[in-house]
Design a protein around this motif. Structure first.
Motif, PDB file in Angstrom:
ATOM      1  N   LEU A  40       0.829  -1.213   0.000  1.00  0.00           N
ATOM      2  CA  LEU A  40       0.000   0.000   0.000  1.00  0.00           C
ATOM      3  C   LEU A  40       0.857   1.254   0.000  1.00  0.00           C
ATOM      4  CD1 LEU A  40      -2.712  -1.154   2.559  1.00  0.00           C
ATOM      5  CD2 LEU A  40      -2.992  -0.908   0.094  1.00  0.00           C
ATOM      6  N   GLU A  41       1.953   1.227   0.747  1.00  0.00           N
ATOM      7  CA  GLU A  41       2.861   2.379   0.759  1.00  0.00           C
ATOM      8  C   GLU A  41       3.437   2.633  -0.620  1.00  0.00           C
ATOM      9  OE1 GLU A  41       7.140   3.747   2.706  1.00  0.00           O
ATOM     10  OE2 GLU A  41       6.124   1.939   3.435  1.00  0.00           O
ATOM     11  N   TYR A  42       3.845   1.568  -1.281  1.00  0.00           N
ATOM     12  CA  TYR A  42       4.459   1.729  -2.599  1.00  0.00           C
ATOM     13  C   TYR A  42       3.431   2.179  -3.634  1.00  0.00           C
ATOM     14  CZ  TYR A  42       6.772   0.645  -6.979  1.00  0.00           C
ATOM     15  OH  TYR A  42       7.306   0.748  -8.243  1.00  0.00           O
ATOM     16  N   VAL A  43       2.233   1.607  -3.594  1.00  0.00           N
ATOM     17  CA  VAL A  43       1.230   1.889  -4.621  1.00  0.00           C
ATOM     18  C   VAL A  43       0.682   3.305  -4.490  1.00  0.00           C
ATOM     19  CG1 VAL A  43      -1.076   1.260  -5.440  1.00  0.00           C
ATOM     20  CG2 VAL A  43       0.598  -0.529  -4.908  1.00  0.00           C
ATOM     21  N   PHE A  44       0.361   3.727  -3.280  1.00  0.00           N
ATOM     22  CA  PHE A  44      -0.342   5.001  -3.097  1.00  0.00           C
ATOM     23  C   PHE A  44       0.538   6.119  -2.544  1.00  0.00           C
ATOM     24  CE2 PHE A  44      -3.689   1.730  -2.705  1.00  0.00           C
ATOM     25  CZ  PHE A  44      -4.473   2.102  -3.779  1.00  0.00           C
ATOM     26  N   GLY A  45       1.744   5.812  -2.153  1.00  0.00           N
ATOM     27  CA  GLY A  45       2.636   6.868  -1.685  1.00  0.00           C
ATOM     28  C   GLY A  45       2.280   7.395  -0.311  1.00  0.00           C
ATOM     29  N   PHE A  46       1.812   6.519   0.571  1.00  0.00           N
ATOM     30  CA  PHE A  46       1.571   6.951   1.937  1.00  0.00           C
ATOM     31  C   PHE A  46       2.906   7.229   2.623  1.00  0.00           C
ATOM     32  CE2 PHE A  46      -2.254   4.278   1.163  1.00  0.00           C
ATOM     33  CZ  PHE A  46      -3.210   5.259   1.353  1.00  0.00           C
ATOM     34  N   GLN A  47       2.878   8.128   3.604  1.00  0.00           N
ATOM     35  CA  GLN A  47       4.097   8.455   4.350  1.00  0.00           C
ATOM     36  C   GLN A  47       4.556   7.256   5.168  1.00  0.00           C
ATOM     37  OE1 GLN A  47       4.089  12.388   6.357  1.00  0.00           O
ATOM     38  NE2 GLN A  47       2.092  12.681   5.393  1.00  0.00           N
ATOM     39  N   ARG A  48       5.882   7.133   5.295  1.00  0.00           N
ATOM     40  CA  ARG A  48       6.452   5.982   5.986  1.00  0.00           C
ATOM     41  C   ARG A  48       5.964   5.897   7.429  1.00  0.00           C
ATOM     42  NH1 ARG A  48      10.916   2.756   5.043  1.00  0.00           N
ATOM     43  NH2 ARG A  48      10.115   2.919   2.913  1.00  0.00           N
ATOM     44  N   ASP A  49       5.941   7.033   8.152  1.00  0.00           N
ATOM     45  CA  ASP A  49       5.507   6.989   9.547  1.00  0.00           C
ATOM     46  C   ASP A  49       4.007   6.775   9.675  1.00  0.00           C
ATOM     47  OD1 ASP A  49       8.009   7.179  10.514  1.00  0.00           O
ATOM     48  OD2 ASP A  49       7.770   9.111  11.514  1.00  0.00           O
ATOM     49  N   ASN A  50       3.240   7.223   8.686  1.00  0.00           N
ATOM     50  CA  ASN A  50       1.814   6.898   8.695  1.00  0.00           C
ATOM     51  C   ASN A  50       1.615   5.395   8.540  1.00  0.00           C
ATOM     52  OD1 ASN A  50      -1.045   7.101   8.471  1.00  0.00           O
ATOM     53  ND2 ASN A  50      -0.859   7.182   6.243  1.00  0.00           N
ATOM     54  N   VAL A  51       2.407   4.786   7.684  1.00  0.00           N
ATOM     55  CA  VAL A  51       2.331   3.345   7.493  1.00  0.00           C
ATOM     56  C   VAL A  51       2.739   2.623   8.771  1.00  0.00           C
ATOM     57  CG1 VAL A  51       3.307   1.397   6.216  1.00  0.00           C
ATOM     58  CG2 VAL A  51       2.697   3.512   5.015  1.00  0.00           C
ATOM     59  N   ARG A  52       3.822   3.064   9.400  1.00  0.00           N
ATOM     60  CA  ARG A  52       4.258   2.451  10.657  1.00  0.00           C
ATOM     61  C   ARG A  52       3.171   2.572  11.725  1.00  0.00           C
ATOM     62  NH1 ARG A  52       8.365   5.332  12.992  1.00  0.00           N
ATOM     63  NH2 ARG A  52       8.603   3.631  14.498  1.00  0.00           N
ATOM     64  N   ASN A  53       2.573   3.749  11.807  1.00  0.00           N
ATOM     65  CA  ASN A  53       1.546   3.996  12.811  1.00  0.00           C
ATOM     66  C   ASN A  53       0.329   3.104  12.582  1.00  0.00           C
ATOM     67  OD1 ASN A  53       0.090   5.306  14.899  1.00  0.00           O
ATOM     68  ND2 ASN A  53      -0.794   6.736  13.435  1.00  0.00           N
ATOM     69  N   GLN A  54      -0.163   3.059  11.363  1.00  0.00           N
ATOM     70  CA  GLN A  54      -1.363   2.275  11.094  1.00  0.00           C
ATOM     71  C   GLN A  54      -1.076   0.780  11.058  1.00  0.00           C
ATOM     72  OE1 GLN A  54      -4.176   3.595  11.427  1.00  0.00           O
ATOM     73  NE2 GLN A  54      -3.352   5.672  11.528  1.00  0.00           N
ATOM     74  N   ARG A  55       0.142   0.389  10.748  1.00  0.00           N
ATOM     75  CA  ARG A  55       0.487  -1.032  10.834  1.00  0.00           C
ATOM     76  C   ARG A  55       0.297  -1.512  12.269  1.00  0.00           C
ATOM     77  NH1 ARG A  55       5.342  -0.867   8.908  1.00  0.00           N
ATOM     78  NH2 ARG A  55       4.953  -1.784   6.851  1.00  0.00           N
ATOM     79  N   GLU A  56       0.834  -0.736  13.210  1.00  0.00           N
ATOM     80  CA  GLU A  56       0.653  -1.108  14.608  1.00  0.00           C
ATOM     81  C   GLU A  56      -0.816  -1.061  15.000  1.00  0.00           C
ATOM     82  OE1 GLU A  56       3.192   0.229  18.282  1.00  0.00           O
ATOM     83  OE2 GLU A  56       1.474   1.582  18.105  1.00  0.00           O
ATOM     84  N   ASN A  57      -1.542  -0.056  14.527  1.00  0.00           N
ATOM     85  CA  ASN A  57      -2.962   0.078  14.848  1.00  0.00           C
ATOM     86  C   ASN A  57      -3.751  -1.132  14.369  1.00  0.00           C
ATOM     87  OD1 ASN A  57      -5.471   1.213  15.548  1.00  0.00           O
ATOM     88  ND2 ASN A  57      -5.662   2.202  13.560  1.00  0.00           N
ATOM     89  N   VAL A  58      -3.517  -1.554  13.132  1.00  0.00           N
ATOM     90  CA  VAL A  58      -4.249  -2.702  12.585  1.00  0.00           C
ATOM     91  C   VAL A  58      -3.869  -3.975  13.317  1.00  0.00           C
ATOM     92  CG1 VAL A  58      -4.516  -4.142  10.535  1.00  0.00           C
ATOM     93  CG2 VAL A  58      -4.617  -1.653  10.331  1.00  0.00           C
ATOM     94  N   ILE A  59      -2.586  -4.159  13.604  1.00  0.00           N
ATOM     95  CA  ILE A  59      -2.149  -5.360  14.318  1.00  0.00           C
ATOM     96  C   ILE A  59      -2.810  -5.436  15.680  1.00  0.00           C
ATOM     97  CG2 ILE A  59      -0.145  -6.381  15.474  1.00  0.00           C
ATOM     98  CD1 ILE A  59       1.510  -5.573  13.039  1.00  0.00           C
TER      99      ILE A  59
END
Length: 1894
Positions: A262-281
């Motif tokens: 998702l980060e690669y396809v849509f260009g989400f910010q790295r820290d947003n990805v880190r934050n939501q990865r933990e949130n989803v987990i």
């Protein structure tokens, strides 16, 4: 130069020493390590290297020097020119530190070429010394096995070691090029090894929030939990996913997952990805934990858990698609696999996490998600991952923020810029709701994808053209009240008409009367037509963008009701013609009946289909277009507000509630309001023409219409608002019954706690202990055994509660010992109760034994009457045996066995009184107490001998004194014992107690035998009592059973913070006000017992030695915390909320370890030896609880080194689970030289060094503050919250450990049955802890408490209209995050942001409940000015709510009865409050009209009418509301319920003696002013009240500025009305009747004029009064100007007071309202003796000439001689002659004409009113007056009026100040006795101090 350098080094060293002194109570980096500038710290590890140097300084100073030098080199390379903030100072200080290290070598030379070798050698030794390799092997083992090893203290030490190694490796890497080949080779091999395999060094310190995903650290066991491992596995990359590019980097040691795609396809910010990865987990893991913890080695997440999360997160999106009739991005739920579900959930969270302000547009996010999900489908179906076209920029880069969010943000920001700082009309710009509602129609797809810039949605607003709104326009008008609640007003008016018709004609028992009754038909139709007209008018501004269907509905309804009302009027007029003609032809009557009946049947049918829940399912099934058309006409269809029905039982309950109220209301209205006015009205109508005393203009030939209006006006006003009175009474009764049913107030005193304590353990175990905690097997048939188990479960929690009370200084050490409960896990077979229950019971039992003359059974019966006395005797008996057996061996042990065997036999044989000489019991007890007194101390040889001797003496007493003679002789002649005694071996030595259980038992028994005083008053502190009473009472209340911690609902606490006090500084506490009273002095007097407990806790022996605190840094910090914990500070809030974690730690530890395995004795039940150090418990608590404080400007505070930043950092250091979010601003210069600003949302925590460590940094599209500050602050930080629930906490709240223990039960309410829908907001009870501060605080506290308990109890059940009021409510996090958040943020309209969360939740089919078995502390404003500002803010916010679409939709879409509940508990409350004041105005203006026109005398004489029972009933009701009687009704009911009847009566009487009625009347004026002004003119704003302690005197000028327009002007107007009525009214009943009729008005005048000074500290002290007068006159006469604020100048303040009049509509309204002041002059001039009985209009005209002459005279006197320096003497001479001439003219006029002295005073009153009216008109039309050049004159007149009003108010205050006892009485009135006495002493001391200085 040398001297300068030495001075600099000395300065640096002293600075570092001071820093080290501060760090004594902090964990900051020591020395200069804590001073690394941000510009250097962000891009390097300089601070970590310096910290490592500090740590190893003692081990190897040379290596520490090497590290410091390397840090300096790094700083020099990063910023060679020292341009960054603080870099130069840092580098200079660091160089000085290096030189100090070099100086310690005593001049020895340094060979820096060998530095790398020294470093390598130290590195190897350091690894060996700290067993690094072994540690890593151990960690790998426990990670694989899941067995938790070392305790937390060891783990933190390991982190310190690894942090040091990491710094050493980094420095070695840099210096390795200078090493010799052999050493260099070794170093390079080590570095390769570390980089290749030994990732612990580099990754253990990687910043993470909760779950260490990039690397598993040593100190956190959360990554080993099966549910976490399963969640991580669920999102892991599989071969079915699209292939990522080869150059894509995966951070850390984790595997690739779907977030990387998702980060690669849509260009989400790295820290947003880190934050939501933990949130989803965490979301998935917690969903799984409720279904069951996976037990397999490779745990998997159940499909059910993933589906549950999927449906919850995308529920709003699904409803949105169904509403718009568009296809979902998936075909069906069964058609998509678990990976696709997780992809969609992750995509939604990533969109939401980076949406910034767009998060307030939930349907906009649905639209974005819908489009991006389609793109994701295409990517997932493709073999390789590709950039999404929508997020790709022209240069080929991909950024979701830039391409999607930023264009929407720019439009929102542009519209926000048009609101002129909130001053522009709401209709002039689009707010968040307007943008969001664009996506409520299918036309939103015209925006296309990628979004078209030319779309109307993205069109920038033009400054010259008003932007079209969406579907609702917030026009500023009172008409919204009618439009939103038209059904209520139609009902009230129609019922008034019905009751009036019955009153005049009687019950319609015949056809003639029935025809008259049918007049309600046209009334109903006309009022509905008026509502339709308002719909059409108030939609102006939205017609161009509103949906066509909405406009069509408006037109159809307008035509329908227009034609319908015309038809109804026409037909009814024909019916009246038939009635007059007495015609038998009833054609029109029949038509009228048929139409009316058909409409009524149709209306009832639709009501059943749309409102009644039983028929609602049928209405949804009826999809026929014809039916849908009429349903649509009847009720507008929005995306929100659908299906707002309740289940039948709930519906019936609130219908019955209102039926009772309406029956009482209309019965009262008919018999006491309407019927008594019928006869007087008839008489007045038929009176002959009355003689007017003025020139009548409007009352000719209208049957005395104005007279009737003045008679009916007050009654009608009360009729419209007295339903609120009945609601208040009914809600108090129902709330009391519900509270009693819920068992509130069962334990209302400490005595009841004592009596029922033995039932607490079982209740605790059943309600608050989870099944895991109750897993201990026991025989249920044995009550003693089960009680023992319950006590063992209860004891650790009770002791932790008592410990927290001691830590908070509510109890002393002795009370702590008495209140603590034994662990009950030892060998003693009895339940051991706390000593406060058993103290003195032994001595009471001994007294009974000494007096006993009966049998053994009789003695035991008397003892057993007191259960705790029996427990004490039993425990004492068996404890002595246990202790003696542990002390003795051999012969001594046999003696103990023999004695107890004999006594037990005698008890069985009922011969105890024969066996024992009970008269010797006191002697036996004294001997044993002497023994235990020695045993509780640490063993020494001397004490051992003394204990042996004491034991032998005890043996002697027992054997020879206690036992009967025959038994004594048997023991004496016992061979074994006799031999040991003769040889001196008997009790020659003892075994000193070493077993923890025995030591605890010795200490307990000693206290039990030595404490002779009763503990009935333990604890003494009232707050401790209250908390224990509420906690123990709640154990018996209904609550869901507690789940184990691993299965509980996870939650987050969320606190917004701006710049309020975090922690009181030493100077804050010690600075004195003008009375010499400091905050610390104030607190010492207000909380004397807590102060003494605090001194005892810190071992401070000198209670008044303030200097000692300054000398001790630690004690001074403790003092700051002690004071801050008694104020409304962030520190208090953080401490309270962290109790949740402490409770979860204890609960998790108990559940994981098992009760039998652990010994929870008093000796080891402490946080540093028990549950707080358990790795598993800590990880479990982190998984279930997080606390985020959104400190919006923390970054700015750090930059300017504000004390708040340091205090927040200290909070982070003391609370490892605390997270702080803030907005970071980076300013830079663009390529063209323009300033560029970038905003970031950051989350930080405390690192191992005590510094704040950045976890996430997410870029924002721009400045996040586009709307109201608090909701925007919440919105930016809410992305960092976790869990399924989120508790919103203000920064002036508190929490308690005993309440935190119940949070698991509360969270289970989300899964309990509370109606047709599951709860989305859980309401929580509040305790206002500021009630003890002052009498005002007590009033506010009691008023607030009644609302947050009884009031909200009724709102939730049965009324089902409880909203969110901003405090401790718990939100369903996922529900609200996907629906716009937990508040609304549009500027001004959402000023009361919190309640809109309740509106939004209700409209979106949420359910809001209320629960009272748990409470949270809340601070309130404690000074009158603070309270007034707060109430002004709330009233202004309610004024804005009147205009809002949320209130309109709820008012339209609720069923009738629920709508009434909503109205009277929100905006209706403030309207009724305003109606209470307006009733006074209507009554007095009506009476003044009658008095000045002369009609009152004519009516009284001709009709013999004077008194009206209806008028008296109305005024009595108004007066009772005014003085707060009905406000106090729920309060009294709450007192009765929770305190008891006698205490309730006593409390109410005390409040009355403290003048609470004055306060409530004054508060009435505040609410009325701000509510009315807001609706008329706007101007609602956040008003910072300040939450400090109000001990300072408020100056007269400050009070005048604050209350002049809200209270003083209105109070003087009412006084003027009363004076005129008293002077000219016809009062046949005399003065007594006048007083009784106007007492409420006079009370209102006194309260409004003098309330601020009655409740002002030192308000009647003479010296203060003199100073106030000087200050006020200076302020009044000081000229304004540019930059001069209203606090300094009257002119500036006067200009500020006019700022609310901005619009033409506002000017017109002000003009209309100002016309009332001209009535006085018009009426009074005809009452003068000078004018006689003439009613010529010329008299009134001549009065204006006189007024103009007076104004001219004033202007002549106002000329300043300073302006005409050459003619000063002539001007003064002229003014003197003019004054004498004017005086002479008045004397001559009085002597020669009929003018009298009273006429002169009457004229002055008339001209004062007229002048104020003219002044008000001039202010309203300021621009016109200024253009005429009259503004300066108007301003001078305004100054004179304010001066006059000030003098009228000031004079009584000054007179009262002459009497010293008044000031003393006032201090006693305002504050408690201790502080009042201390205040007087302080004044004396201040006087002595002044004398000494002289």
């Amino acid at each position: 130069m040398v001297r300068a350098h030495r001075n600099w080094e000395r300065l640096v060293r002293s600075t570092l020493r001071r820093a080290a002194g501060q760090a004594a109570h902090e964990r900051q980096g020591s020395g200069i390590a804590g001073s690394v500038p941000p510009s250097l710290g962000k891009t390097s590890n300089i601070d970590a290297i310096l910290q490592a140097a500090d740590w190893i300084q003692d081990e190897d100073p040379n290596v520490a020097r090497i590290l410091c030098e390397q840090a300096y080199s790094m700083a020099q390379n990063l910023d060679p020119n020292s341009e960054g903030r603080g870099v130069l100072q840092f580098k200079t200080g660091l160089m000085s530190v290096i030189k100090q290290k070099l100086a310690k070598r005593d001049g020895a030379s340094i060979d820096r070429s060998r530095d790398i070798e020294r470093l390598w050698q130290f590195y190897q030794l350091y690894k060996q010394r700290h067993r690094v390799d072994d540690i890593q092997e151990e960690e790998e083992k426990w990670r694989e096995s899941g067995v938790f090893g070392a305790n937390f203290g060891e783990l933190m030490e390991r982190r310190k070691v690894f942090s040091t190694l990491r710094a050493l490796i980094e420095v070695m890497d840099v210096l390795s090029k200078d090493a010799t080949p052999s050493v260099g080779r070794l170093i390079m091999e080590e570095l390769r090894r570390v980089k290749r395999s030994d990732a612990t060094l580099s990754l253990d310190l990687t910043p993470y929030n909760i779950v260490p995903l990039d690397a598993p650290p040593l100190t956190n066991a959360i990554g080993t939990f099966p549910e976490i491992r399963g969640a991580i596995s669920a999102i892991r990359y599989t071969e079915n996913f699209p292939t990522l590019p080869a150059d894509y980097e995966i951070s850390g040691r984790r595997d690739a997952d779907m977030f990387d795609i998702l980060e690669y396809v849509f260009g989400f910010q790295r820290d947003n990805v880190r934050n939501q990865r933990e949130n989803v987990i965490l979301t998935i893991a917690n969903a799984q934990s409720r279904l069951g913890i996976p037990i397999e080695s490779d745990p998997k997440i159940d499909e059910k858990a993933i589906t549950e999360v999927f449906k919850k997160v995308l529920d709003n999106y699904i409803k949105w698609c169904r509403y718009l009739h568009i296809r979902l991005v998936w075909n069906s739920l069964e058609a998509i696999n678990r990976e696709r579900k997780l992809f969609l959930v992750s995509l939604y969270f990533l969109i939401w996490g980076e949406a910034a302000n767009v998060r307030f547009l939930p349907e906009c996010i649905c639209y974005i998600f819908h489009q991006m999900a389609k793109e994701l489908d295409a990517v997932l179906d493709h073999g390789e991952a590709e950039h999404a076209p929508s997020c790709r920029s022209e240069d080929g880069s991909v950024s979701f923020l830039d391409q999607i969010i930023h264009p929407i943000y720019k439009i929102i920001a542009a519209e926000a810029a048009n609101n002129n700082g909130g001053k522009a009309a709401h209709s002039a710009w689009r707010n968040y709701d307007d943008f969001n509602e664009y996506f409520w129609s299918r036309s939103c797809f015209e925006l296309q994808w990628p979004m078209r810039e030319e779309s109307p949605f993205l069109r920038k607003p033009a400054k010259w053209k008003r932007t079209a709104k969406s579907s609702f326009v917030e026009h500023r008008t009172f008409l919204h009240l009618y439009r939103s609640f038209h059904r209520l007003w139609i009902f009230l008016i129609v019922m008034f008409q019905v009751l009036t018709i019955i009153g005049f004609t009687g019950v319609p028992t015949n056809l003639d009367r029935f025809k008259i009754m049918l007049s309600i038909g046209p009334t109903f139709a006309i009022m509905n037509f008026i509502e339709c007209c308002l719909d059409v008018l108030l939609m102006f501004g939205a017609y161009t963008t509103a949906r066509g269907m909405a406009i069509s509905r408006l037109v159809i309804r307008f035509l329908w009701w227009g034609v319908g009302s015309g038809f109804a009027i026409y037909v009814y007029l024909k019916v009246l013609d038939e009635r007059k003609k007495n015609s038998s032809d009833l054609f029109y009557f029949h038509i009228y009946i048929i139409v009316l009946g058909a409409y009524a049947a149709l209306r009832i049918g639709f009501a059943l289909l749309l409102k009644l829940p039983c028929s609602h399912a049928l209405s949804r099934l009826s999809d026929h277009p014809f039916f849908q058309f009429f349903k649509w006409i009847y009720q507008e269809r929005y995306f929100v507000g659908r299906a707002l029905f309740e289940r039948p039982t709930d519906y019936i309950r609130y219908v019955l509630f209102w039926v009772v109220i309406l029956v009482c209301k209309f019965t009262f209205a008919y018999f006491l309001q309407i019927r008594p006015l019928v006869k007087p009205t008839r008489i007045i109508i038929h009176l002959p023409k009355l003689q007017y005393s003025w020139h009548d203009l409007i009352s000719k030939n209208n049957n005395n219409l104005l007279t009737i209006a003045s008679l009916w006006g007050p009654v009608l006003a009360i009729y419209l608002m007295d339903i609120f009175i009945w609601y208040t009474i009914m809600s108090a009764l129902v709330g009391g019954v519900i509270g009693a049913r819920d068992r509130l107030g069962e334990i209302r005193s400490i005595e009841m706690v004592h009596k029922r304590f033995e039932s607490f353990p079982e209740a605790f175990a059943k309600n608050l202990a989870s099944p895991r905690m109750k897993r201990i097997p026991f025989d249920g048939q044995n009550p003693q055994e089960s009680n023992k188990v319950y006590a063992a479960i209860f004891a650790p929690f009770w002791n932790e509660i008592i410990k927290s009370l001691r830590e908070e200084d509510y109890i002393c050490n002795r009370e702590k010992d008495l209140l603590s409960m034994p662990s009950n896990t030892g060998k003693l077979g009895l339940v051991q109760w706390p000593l406060f229950l058993l103290s003195s019971k032994i001595y009471m039992a001994i007294d009974l034994a000494l007096d006993c003359k009966d049998r053994q059974a009789d003695l035991w019966g008397r003892i057993s009457r007191d259960d705790y006395m029996a427990y004490a005797v039993q425990e004492c008996y068996y404890s002595i045996q246990m202790i003696l057996l542990s002390l003795t061996d051999g012969e001594g042990m046999r003696w103990v066995d023999r004695i107890y065997r004999e006594i037990n036999n005698s008890i069985r044989e009922d011969s105890l009184l024969i066996t024992l000489n009970l008269q010797k019991l006191p002697l036996v007890v004294s001997r044993f107490t002497a023994l235990t007194g020695l045993l509780i101390r640490n063993e020494t040889p001397e004490l051992s001998k003394g204990a042996a001797k004491a034991l032998f003496e005890f043996y002697e007493v027992v054997t020879h004194d206690l036992l009967a003679n025959n038994l004594s002789e048997q023991i004496d002649t016992w061979n074994i014992l006799a031999k040991a005694r003769s040889e001196g071996r008997l009790f020659s030595r003892i075994e000193w107690p070493k077993d923890p259980e025995i030591k605890e038992q010795v200490k307990r028994l000693h206290l039990l035998l030595s404490v002779k005083d009763s503990a009935a008053n333990i604890p003494k502190n009232l707050e401790a009592r209250r908390r224990l009473q509420f906690f123990t009472n709640s154990l018996f209340m209904d609550m869901p059973p507690a789940k184990p911690v691993c299965e509980m609902v996870p939650f987050c606490v969320f606190t917004p913070y701006y710049s309020e006090t975090v922690l009181y500084s030493s100077s804050d506490l010690r600075v004195e006000n003008e009375d010499g009273v400091s905050t610390l002095f104030y607190l010492q007097k207000i909380y004397p017992d807590e102060w003494e407990n605090f001194l005892e806790r810190i071992n401070h022996t000198n209670p008044s030695g303030d200097a000692d605190f300054e000398e001790s840094t630690t004690d001074n910090l403790e003092l700051r915390f002690w004071a801050s914990y008694r104020g409304q500070t962030l520190a208090r809030t953080v401490r309270g909320m962290m109790y949740y974690r402490r409770a979860l730690l204890l609960q998790g530890y108990m559940e994981s370890r098992g009760l039998i395995e652990e010994d929870y004795s008093l000796a080891n039940a402490t946080t540093n030896q028990g549950f707080a150090l358990s790795r598993e418990a800590r990880a479990q608590a982190d998984l279930k609880f997080t606390y985020v404080v959104s400190c919006q400007i923390f970054g700015q505070q750090k930059q300017r080194k504000a004390p708040e930043a340091a205090d927040i950092t200290l909070m982070l250091q003391r609370n490892e689970a605390l997270r702080v979010a803030y907005i970071h601003l980076e300013e830079s210069t663009g390529p063209e030289g323009d300033a560029k600003k970038e905003y970031y949302s950051k989350l930080v925590k405390a690192d191992i060094n005590g510094k704040d460590e950045e976890i996430y940094s997410i870029k924002l599209p721009g400045d996040p503050k586009l709307g109201e500050g608090k909701p925007e602050n919440q919105n930016h930080a809410i992305i960092f919250t976790r869990g399924q629930a989120i508790q919103t906490i203000d920064m002036n709240q508190d929490n308690y450990l005993e309440e935190a223990i119940k949070v698991r039960n509360l969270l289970e309410e989300f899964h309990s049955d509370h109606g047709i829908r599951p709860p989305t907001i859980l309401g929580v009870r509040e305790h206002v802890f500021t009630g003890s501060v002052s009498s005002l605080a007590l009033f506010m506290s009691n008023q607030e408490t009644s609302f947050v308990t009884l009031g909200q109890r009724v709102l939730a059940n049965p009324l089902k209209v409880r909203m969110h009021y901003g405090h401790p409510d718990v939100f369903d996090r996922i529900f609200h995050l996907t629906r716009g958040g937990i508040s609304k943020a549009s500027r001004v309209i959402n000023i009361s942001e919190d309640i809109y969360a309740g509106f939004n939740s209700t409209l979106r089919q949420g359910n809001i409940t209320h629960h009272e078995y748990i409470q949270v502390g809340k601070g309130r404003d404690v000074g009158l000015n603070q309270i007034a500002l707060f109430e002004g803010k709330v009233a202004g916010g309610n004024g804005e709510q009147v205009l809002s679409r949320d209130v309109y939709r709820i008012g339209q879409l609720f069923d009738f009865f629920r709508m009434m509940s909503f109205y009277f508990t929100t905006v209706g409350y403030y309207l009724c409050t305003m109606m209470t004041v307006l009733t006074v105005y209507i009554f007095l203006y009506g009476r003044v009209y009658l008095a000045l026109s002369g009609l009152d005398e004519g009516i009284a004489k001709q009709a013999k009418l004077l008194r009206s029972s209806a008028l008296e009933a109305a005024l009595n009701a108004q007066f009772l509301v005014q003085i707060g009687v009905f406000t106090a009704v729920p309060m009294i009911m709450g007192f009765i319920l929770e305190l008891g009847l006698l205490k309730a009566i006593f409390s109410f009487i005390i409040m009355q003696l403290q003048l609470c009625s004055v306060f409530f009347t004054f508060s009435l004026g505040t609410k009325t002013h701000y509510f009315g002004r807001t609706i008329l003119h706007g101007g609602a704003k956040y008003r910072a009240t300040g939450r400090g302690f109000v001990v300072r005197h408020i100056k007269f000028a400050e009070n005048y500025r604050l209350y002049s327009r809200s209270h003083f002007v209105k109070g003087l107007e009412v006084a003027l009305l009363l004076i005129v009525y008293m002077s000219y009214g016809y009062i046949k009943g005399g003065a007594l009747f006048f007083v009784l009729l106007t007492i409420s008005s006079w009370f209102l005048v006194i309260s409004w004029l003098f309330g601020p000074y009655i409740f002002n500290p030192s308000g009647f002290e003479w010296q203060k009064t003199v100073e106030d007068f000087d200050d006020w006159t200076s302020w009044l006469l000081y000229k304004g100007g540019v930059g001069i604020k209203g606090e300094s100048s009257w002119e500036s303040w006067w200009d500020e007071e006019q700022m609310h009049i901005q619009t033409l509509r506002g000017r017109i309204l002000e003009t209309i309202l100002s016309l009332r002041f001209f009535m006085f002059q018009y009426g009074i001039v005809y009452k003068l003796h000078l004018t006689g009985k003439s009613t010529s209009l010329a008299i009134y005209g001549f009065s204006w000439i006189v007024l103009a002459f007076i104004v001219l005279i004033f202007k002549l006197f106002a000329y300043s001689p300073n302006k005409y320096a050459g003619f000063q003497l002539w001007i003064r001479f002229f003014q003197g002659v003019l004054a004498m001439g004017l005086g002479a003219a008045i004397i001559v006029t009085v002597a020669l004409t009929k003018l009298t002295i009273p006429d002169i005073f009457a004229t002055i009153l008339a001209f004062i009113a007229t002048g104020w009216g003219l002044l008000s008109l001039a202010i309203a039309w300021k621009k016109v007056v200024r253009s005429l050049g009259l503004w300066n004159s108007v301003r001078e007149f305004g100054r004179i009026y304010d001066a006059g009003m000030g003098m009228i108010i000031f004079a009584p205050v000054a007179i009262m100040s002459w009497f010293p006892f008044v000031s003393t009485f006032q201090s006693r009135l305002l504050f408690n006795q201790a502080f009042s006495r201390g205040l007087e002493i302080s004044k004396i001391l201040a006087g002595n101090k002044a004398n000494v200085q002289i």
